[in-house]
Design a protein around this motif. Structure first.
Motif, PDB file in Angstrom:
ATOM      1  N   MET B   1     -65.732 -60.432-146.995  1.00  0.00           N
ATOM      2  CA  MET B   1     -66.472 -61.193-145.788  1.00  0.00           C
ATOM      3  C   MET B   1     -67.318 -62.524-146.319  1.00  0.00           C
ATOM      4  O   MET B   1     -66.594 -63.203-145.679  1.00  0.00           O
ATOM      5  N   ILE B   2     -67.763 -62.753-147.674  1.00  0.00           N
ATOM      6  CA  ILE B   2     -67.468 -63.941-147.834  1.00  0.00           C
ATOM      7  C   ILE B   2     -65.837 -64.948-147.605  1.00  0.00           C
ATOM      8  O   ILE B   2     -66.214 -65.883-147.446  1.00  0.00           O
ATOM      9  N   LYS B   3     -64.433 -64.892-148.714  1.00  0.00           N
ATOM     10  CA  LYS B   3     -63.307 -64.771-148.257  1.00  0.00           C
ATOM     11  C   LYS B   3     -63.635 -65.498-147.038  1.00  0.00           C
ATOM     12  O   LYS B   3     -63.100 -66.181-146.259  1.00  0.00           O
ATOM     13  N   LYS B   4     -63.643 -64.276-145.869  1.00  0.00           N
ATOM     14  CA  LYS B   4     -63.455 -64.970-144.375  1.00  0.00           C
ATOM     15  C   LYS B   4     -64.583 -66.123-144.065  1.00  0.00           C
ATOM     16  O   LYS B   4     -64.298 -67.183-143.177  1.00  0.00           O
ATOM     17  N   VAL B   5     -65.304 -65.933-144.499  1.00  0.00           N
ATOM     18  CA  VAL B   5     -66.253 -67.543-143.648  1.00  0.00           C
ATOM     19  C   VAL B   5     -66.245 -68.239-144.136  1.00  0.00           C
ATOM     20  O   VAL B   5     -66.007 -68.949-143.528  1.00  0.00           O
ATOM     21  N   LEU B   6     -64.922 -68.234-145.870  1.00  0.00           N
ATOM     22  CA  LEU B   6     -64.790 -69.933-146.452  1.00  0.00           C
ATOM     23  C   LEU B   6     -63.486 -70.626-145.809  1.00  0.00           C
ATOM     24  O   LEU B   6     -63.276 -71.071-145.400  1.00  0.00           O
ATOM     25  N   VAL B   7     -62.903 -68.980-145.488  1.00  0.00           N
ATOM     26  CA  VAL B   7     -61.286 -69.278-144.691  1.00  0.00           C
ATOM     27  C   VAL B   7     -61.505 -69.659-143.092  1.00  0.00           C
ATOM     28  O   VAL B   7     -61.253 -71.375-142.811  1.00  0.00           O
ATOM     29  N   ILE B   8     -62.863 -69.269-142.579  1.00  0.00           N
ATOM     30  CA  ILE B   8     -62.994 -69.775-141.466  1.00  0.00           C
ATOM     31  C   ILE B   8     -63.121 -71.271-141.249  1.00  0.00           C
ATOM     32  O   ILE B   8     -63.207 -71.719-140.904  1.00  0.00           O
ATOM     33  N   ALA B   9     -64.679 -71.190-142.080  1.00  0.00           N
ATOM     34  CA  ALA B   9     -65.257 -72.568-142.621  1.00  0.00           C
ATOM     35  C   ALA B   9     -64.126 -73.720-142.668  1.00  0.00           C
ATOM     36  O   ALA B   9     -64.352 -74.931-142.571  1.00  0.00           O
ATOM     37  N   PHE B  10     -63.726 -73.595-143.826  1.00  0.00           N
ATOM     38  CA  PHE B  10     -62.040 -74.368-144.528  1.00  0.00           C
ATOM     39  C   PHE B  10     -61.433 -74.675-143.019  1.00  0.00           C
ATOM     40  O   PHE B  10     -61.011 -76.063-142.711  1.00  0.00           O
ATOM     41  N   ASN B  11     -61.293 -73.875-142.215  1.00  0.00           N
ATOM     42  CA  ASN B  11     -60.582 -74.069-141.689  1.00  0.00           C
ATOM     43  C   ASN B  11     -61.111 -75.361-140.008  1.00  0.00           C
ATOM     44  O   ASN B  11     -60.461 -76.200-139.322  1.00  0.00           O
ATOM     45  N   SER B  12     -61.569 -74.795-139.787  1.00  0.00           N
ATOM     46  CA  SER B  12     -63.149 -76.027-138.887  1.00  0.00           C
ATOM     47  C   SER B  12     -62.831 -77.384-139.784  1.00  0.00           C
ATOM     48  O   SER B  12     -63.148 -77.937-139.032  1.00  0.00           O
ATOM     49  N   LEU B  13     -63.029 -77.548-140.577  1.00  0.00           N
ATOM     50  CA  LEU B  13     -63.079 -78.829-141.817  1.00  0.00           C
ATOM     51  C   LEU B  13     -61.476 -79.098-141.380  1.00  0.00           C
ATOM     52  O   LEU B  13     -61.399 -80.113-140.953  1.00  0.00           O
ATOM     53  N   LYS B  14     -60.442 -77.807-141.017  1.00  0.00           N
ATOM     54  CA  LYS B  14     -59.289 -78.845-140.940  1.00  0.00           C
ATOM     55  C   LYS B  14     -58.714 -79.393-140.171  1.00  0.00           C
ATOM     56  O   LYS B  14     -58.702 -80.546-139.863  1.00  0.00           O
ATOM     57  N   VAL B  15     -59.176 -78.455-139.226  1.00  0.00           N
ATOM     58  CA  VAL B  15     -59.434 -79.172-137.676  1.00  0.00           C
ATOM     59  C   VAL B  15     -59.867 -80.200-137.565  1.00  0.00           C
ATOM     60  O   VAL B  15     -59.227 -80.500-136.545  1.00  0.00           O
ATOM     61  N   THR B  16     -61.160 -80.101-137.867  1.00  0.00           N
ATOM     62  CA  THR B  16     -62.312 -81.653-137.086  1.00  0.00           C
ATOM     63  C   THR B  16     -61.802 -82.735-137.479  1.00  0.00           C
ATOM     64  O   THR B  16     -61.325 -83.718-137.269  1.00  0.00           O
ATOM     65  N   PHE B  17     -61.152 -82.873-139.152  1.00  0.00           N
ATOM     66  CA  PHE B  17     -60.805 -83.943-140.073  1.00  0.00           C
ATOM     67  C   PHE B  17     -59.048 -84.439-138.988  1.00  0.00           C
ATOM     68  O   PHE B  17     -58.924 -85.506-139.474  1.00  0.00           O
ATOM     69  N   ARG B  18     -58.249 -82.858-138.952  1.00  0.00           N
ATOM     70  CA  ARG B  18     -57.223 -83.799-138.650  1.00  0.00           C
ATOM     71  C   ARG B  18     -57.089 -84.195-137.627  1.00  0.00           C
ATOM     72  O   ARG B  18     -56.264 -85.025-137.309  1.00  0.00           O
ATOM     73  N   ASP B  19     -57.919 -83.985-136.008  1.00  0.00           N
ATOM     74  CA  ASP B  19     -57.988 -85.032-135.288  1.00  0.00           C
ATOM     75  C   ASP B  19     -58.817 -86.267-135.835  1.00  0.00           C
ATOM     76  O   ASP B  19     -59.765 -86.574-135.912  1.00  0.00           O
ATOM     77  N   LYS B  20     -57.408 -87.873-135.347  1.00  0.00           N
ATOM     78  CA  LYS B  20     -57.958 -89.072-135.920  1.00  0.00           C
ATOM     79  C   LYS B  20     -59.077 -89.645-135.134  1.00  0.00           C
ATOM     80  O   LYS B  20     -59.628 -90.557-135.459  1.00  0.00           O
ATOM     81  N   GLY B  21     -59.611 -88.836-133.285  1.00  0.00           N
ATOM     82  CA  GLY B  21     -60.997 -89.430-132.998  1.00  0.00           C
ATOM     83  C   GLY B  21     -62.062 -88.740-133.945  1.00  0.00           C
ATOM     84  O   GLY B  21     -62.474 -89.890-133.857  1.00  0.00           O
ATOM     85  N   ASN B  22     -61.862 -87.460-134.171  1.00  0.00           N
ATOM     86  CA  ASN B  22     -62.966 -87.625-134.993  1.00  0.00           C
ATOM     87  C   ASN B  22     -63.687 -88.254-135.960  1.00  0.00           C
ATOM     88  O   ASN B  22     -64.273 -88.766-136.816  1.00  0.00           O
ATOM     89  N   LEU B  23     -62.006 -89.114-137.125  1.00  0.00           N
ATOM     90  CA  LEU B  23     -62.295 -89.231-137.909  1.00  0.00           C
ATOM     91  C   LEU B  23     -62.330 -90.986-137.273  1.00  0.00           C
ATOM     92  O   LEU B  23     -63.642 -91.334-138.657  1.00  0.00           O
ATOM     93  N   ILE B  24     -62.322 -91.027-136.486  1.00  0.00           N
ATOM     94  CA  ILE B  24     -63.107 -92.630-136.043  1.00  0.00           C
ATOM     95  C   ILE B  24     -64.246 -92.070-135.982  1.00  0.00           C
ATOM     96  O   ILE B  24     -65.133 -93.416-136.550  1.00  0.00           O
TER      97      ILE B  24
END
Lengths: 313, 408
Positions: B1-24
Motif C-alpha cells: 500500500m505504501i509503495k503505491k502511495v509513493l508511486v502515485i505521489a511521485f507521478n504527480s510530482l513528475k507531471v506537475t514539474f514536467r509542465d513548463k507553465g507550472n514551473l513558471i
C-alpha cells in the motif's frame, strides 16, 4: 470450456432510471465476446460495473469466480481495462505512462521493464516509446491506451469502444492486434456501436438497447434471428438456359431461384456455402460469369429488425 | 500500500514539474515577485541582523572581550550603549527596538580575577524571547569564565615556581601572563568561577513590534502566497486528471481508494514543500534573509502550512467542475487570502478589524510565525501557537477533502 465471466441480472439505476436492466451473459475462456448497441444502450455502464468502477444496484458478476461486489480487488487483479477515453498522462512519454500503470498493477523491477517492452511491441510503438503522449496521433494514443490494459497479463481484457475517433488504418491495426491476442488465448469483452468491428472480432455477440440485452448468440445465430436470407446475384456473359433452374434449386437447397436472360438471383440461408457450387455448375454448362454479388443480413439488419431503428440512431 | 502511495505521489510530482507553465508559476514568478516587491519596499538598506544592546561598565578587559566575541556573530548587530544610557536601553528593549539588552557590571573583570561570582544582566521584553540569543550569551559568558580560570591558574602556577626559584614575579609580567593564558584558555575546565545571568523581563505597555520590511517581509510573504497557488494548481491538475479519466482508471487497477487519495495528497504536499524549500533557499542565499535562526521552527511552520493548503487545494479540486474554473479559483483564492493574511504588506499596518479577519487565513499564521523567527529572533515556544492553528486548519481541511473526494 469453462466460463471466465458470469454476469447475472446486473442492474444499475440512476435517479429512478434503469441504465442497465437485468443483464446476464457468460463468456468462455479464450472467447471474444461483443457487446453491440447504440450510444446510450448501457454498454459503458455495464463495463464500468464489471471493472468495479461503480457498484451495481442489484445483481452480481463473477470473474474467475470472484464477485465484483465482494472481492473487487481480486477481480481487478484478473482484468485489464481499456476505457473509452484516452486515460493517459499527456505530458509523460509512452514509456513513463506504461511504467506508472505497471507499478499500479503491482509490477516492479525487471518484470515491469520486460512487460513494458512486450506491450510496446504488441501495439507496435517501441520506436516511439520515448515520445510524449501529447505528440502522438489519435491512433497511437489509442494503441498505448490498449497497451496499459495488457500490462497486468489479464485473464480478461475489457475494451470499451477502443477505436472511437481513430482513422480507418489505425482502426484496422488495432482490430488486427486484438484478433491476434485473442487467437493467442486472451479472452476479450469488446463493446462497440460499430457493427463491422464486432463482426470482425467477436465469436459471440450480445445486442443491447435501452439497458437490456435484446439478443445474444453467435453471429450466424443472430443472422437467422433477423429472418432474412442471403441474396446471390450473378450476371453472366452467356445466356442461362431455363432448364438449369431445377438444378440450381437443388444445389442451393431453396425454391427461390429466378433466371432472366443473363442473370440469376438466388435467395438462400447459406449463401457462402452455395456460391462455389453454383459457380462450378455454370462452368460445367459453359456459362461465363461477368459478376457476382452477395448480400448477407448483418447485425445492422438484425438490430433494425429487433428495434425498428438503426444502430447509429 | 505504501509503495503505491509513493508511486502515485511521485507521478504527480513528475507531471506537475514536467509542465513548463507550472514551473513558471511555482518557481520563477515567486522569485521575481519576492525580489522586485522586496527591493521596492526596502527603506534605508534593510538591516536584517538582530539588534542587541550592549552596555559595558567594566573597568577591566573582560567586558570588551565579551563584546568582541558577540560582534563576531553574523546574525546579530551590537548596539553599544554609553554607561548613562541604561534607561534608554531599557526603553528600547521595551519597545522591541532591541531584541535584548546586555549589561556588564563595572566589577566584571575584577571579580573574575579573584574568582568571585559576578552577575550580568540581560534585558528582554515580555513575550519576547530568543533562545538563540540567550544561548549565545550564555555560551560567551561560559567561555570567558573558563578563560579567566585558566589565566588565574597559569599565574598561580608560575608564581609558585618562581617562589621555588626565589625569583620575584613582577606585576607587569603577571598582566602579560594573564593575557597569554587567557588566549590559551580552552585547555582548562571546571571548576570555573561562575557568572550568574539574571534575566530582567520588562513589561510592555505598548506593544510596538518590529515590522518586517523589504525582502525580510516579501520572502516569507510571497513564498506563502505562491506555495498556496502552487498547491491549488496541483488541484487544477487533479481536475484535469478527472477530465482525462486517469483518476478513474486508477480505480480499475488493484489499488485501494484510500491509497489513491493519500498518494494524490502526498503529491500535492511534496509540490508545496519542494517549492517552499526552493524559495527559502533563494531568500537565504540570494536575498540574505535570515531564515536560518531557528531551522526546526521554520520546518514546523512549513510542514503545517503546506499541509493546510494541501487540504484546501484538494477541497478546491473537489468543489469545481472544470479546470478553467479551478484555475480561476486557484488564483483568486490564493491572491485574496494572501492579501488578507499579510503576504503583500505587513499586517501590522492595516486596521484592527482587518487584522482580525486575517486570523481566519492560514497565510496569517504562517507569515506571523516566520516573522517571529526572522525579524524578532523568537524561539520555538513563541511559534507553537502558529503551528497548532495551522495543524488544526490542516486537520479540518484534509478530513473534508477526503470525505468529498471525487474520482469522476
Amino acid at each position: 470450456m469453462m466460463n471466465i465471466i458470469e454476469v447475472k441480472e446486473l442492474t444499475k439505476v440512476y435517479e429512478g432510471r434503469k441504465a442497465v436492466d437485468s443483464v446476464s451473459f457468460e463468456i468462455k475462456k479464450g472467447e471474444a465476446f461483443g457487446l453491440l448497441g447504440p450510444n446510450g444502450a448501457g454498454k459503458t455502464t455495464t463495463i464500468s460495473m464489471l471493472s468495479c468502477l461503480i457498484p451495481p444496484t442489484s445483481g452480481d458478476a463473477h470473474i474467475e469466480g470472484k464477485s465484483i461486489i465482494k472481492e473487487p480487488i481480486e477481480v481487478k487483479k484478473r482484468i485489464g481495462v481499456v476505457p473509452q477515453d484516452i486515460a493517459l498522462y499527456p505530458t509523460l512519454s509512452a514509456r513513463e505512462n506504461l511504467f506508472f500503470w505497471g507499478e499500479m498493477y503491482g509490477l516492479s523491477g525487471r518484470r515491469l521493464k520486460e512487460k513494458v517492452d512486450e506491450v510496446l511491441q504488441v501495439v507496435g510503438l517501441t520506436e516511439r516509446s520515448k515520445d510524449r503522449i501529447n505528440k502522438y496521433s489519435g491512433g497511437m494514443k489509442r494503441r498505448i491506451n490498449i497497451a496499459v490494459g495488457l500490462l497486468p497479463s489479464p485473464k480478461l481484457l475489457i475494451l470499451d469502444e477502443p477505436t472511437v475517433g481513430v482513422d480507418p488504418q489505425s482502426r484496422t491495426n488495432i482490430l488486427e492486434s486484438l484478433r491476434k491476442l485473442n487467437k493467442g488465448g486472451l479472452t476479450i469483452l469488446y463493446t462497440s456501436h460499430y457493427m463491422e468491428e464486432v463482426e470482425f472480432l467477436c465469436d459471440r455477440v450480445a445486442v443491447m438497447d435501452l439497458g437490456k440485452i435484446i439478443a445474444q448468440g453467435t453471429q450466424n445465430e443472430l443472422r437467422l434471428l433477423a429472418g432474412k436470407m442471403d441474396s446471390l446475384k450473378i450476371s453472366t456473359i452467356d445466356e442461362v438456359q431455363m432448364r438449369l433452374v431445377e438444378v440450381i434449386k437443388k444445389v442451393s437447397e431453396t425454391d427461390e431461384v429466378k433466371i432472366a436472360d443473363k442473370a440469376i438471383e438466388i435467395l438462400t440461408l447459406q449463401g457462402r456455402k452455395v456460391l462455389p457450387k453454383i459457380i462450378e455448375l455454370l462452368g460445367n454448362n459453359s456459362i461465363r460469369i461477368k459478376s457476382v454479388e452477395v448480400e448477407e443480413p448483418n447485425l445492422e439488419s438484425l438490430f433494425l429488425h429487433l428495434t425498428g431503428k438503426e444502430l447509429r440512431d | 500500500m505504501i509503495k503505491k502511495v509513493l508511486v502515485i505521489a511521485f507521478n504527480s510530482l513528475k507531471v506537475t514539474f514536467r509542465d513548463k507553465g507550472n514551473l513558471i508559476w511555482l518557481i520563477i514568478m515567486p522569485i521575481v515577485w519576492t525580489t522586485l516587491i522586496g527591493t521596492m519596499s526596502t527603506t534605508g538598506g534593510g538591516d536584517e541582523k538582530i539588534p542587541v544592546g550592549f552596555l559595558n561598565s567594566d573597568r577591566g578587559i573582560y567586558g570588551e572581550v565579551f563584546e568582541e566575541i558577540l560582534r563576531k556573530e553574523e546574525s546579530i548587530k551590537i548596539v553599544a550603549m554609553a554607561e548613562d544610557d541604561e534607561d534608554k536601553m531599557r526603553n528600547s528593549v521595551k519597545d522591541t527596538k532591541l531584541s535584548v539588552g546586555l549589561i556588564i557590571p563595572g566589577d566584571f573583570s575584577e571579580k573574575l580575577k579573584v574568582r568571585e561570582q559576578v552577575v550580568i544582566e540581560i534585558l528582554k521584553s515580555q513575550g519576547n524571547s530568543s533562545y538563540f540569543l540567550e544561548e549565545l550569551i550564555e555560551k560567551t559568558a561560559h567561555r570567558i569564565s573558563i578563560n579567566a580560570l585558566a589565566a588565574n591558574f597559569t599565574v598561580e602556577k608560575i608564581s609558585e615556581r618562581r617562589v621555588v626559584l626565589e625569583e620575584e614575579v613582577l606585576e607587569d609580567e603577571k598582566e602579560r601572563i594573564w593575557e597569554e593564558a587567557f588566549v590559551k584558555a580552552d585547555a582548562f575546565f571546571e571548576p570555573a568561577p561562575s557568572i550568574g545571568i539574571e534575566y530582567v523581563v520588562l513589561s510592555v505597555e505598548k506593544r510596538d513590534e518590529n515590522i518586517p520590511i523589504g525582502v525580510e517581509a516579501s520572502s516569507p510573504g510571497f513564498a506563502v502566497m505562491f506555495v498556496m497557488m502552487g498547491v491549488c494548481f496541483a488541484g487544477v491538475a487533479m481536475v484535469q486528471e478527472r477530465h482525462h479519466k486517469t483518476l478513474a482508471r486508477l480505480l480499475t487497477t488493484p489499488t485501494e481508494k484510500f491509497s489513491i487519495i493519500s498518494g494524490k495528497m502526498l503529491g500535492f504536499f511534496l509540490v508545496g514543500f519542494i517549492q517552499f524549500m526552493i524559495l527559502i533557499l533563494f531568500g537565504q542565499l540570494v536575498l540574505k534573509v535570515n531564515w536560518g535562526n531557528l531551522p526546526l521552527g521554520v520546518l514546523l511552520l512549513v510542514v503545517s502550512y503546506v499541509l493546510s493548503v494541501t487540504g484546501l487545494g484538494t477541497l478546491l479540486s473537489v468543489v469545481v467542475r472544470t479546470s478553467a474554473q479551478a484555475g480561476a479559483f486557484a488564483v483568486l483564492i490564493s491572491m485574496v487570502t494572501s492579501m488578507l493574511g499579510g503576504a503583500w504588506w505587513p499586517i501590522e499596518i492595516v486596521p484592527r478589524f482587518m487584522q482580525n479577519i486575517a486570523r481566519f487565513t492560514p497565510q496569517y499564521w504562517a507569515i506571523n510565525g516566520f516573522n517571529k523567527i526572522i525579524t524578532r529572533g523568537f524561539g520555538i515556544t513563541e511559534i507553537l501557537p502558529n503551528f497548532y492553528v495551522l495543524l488544526a486548519i490542516s486537520t479540518i481541511s484534509l478530513l473534508l477533502a477526503i470525505r468529498f473526494f471525487r474520482f469522476e
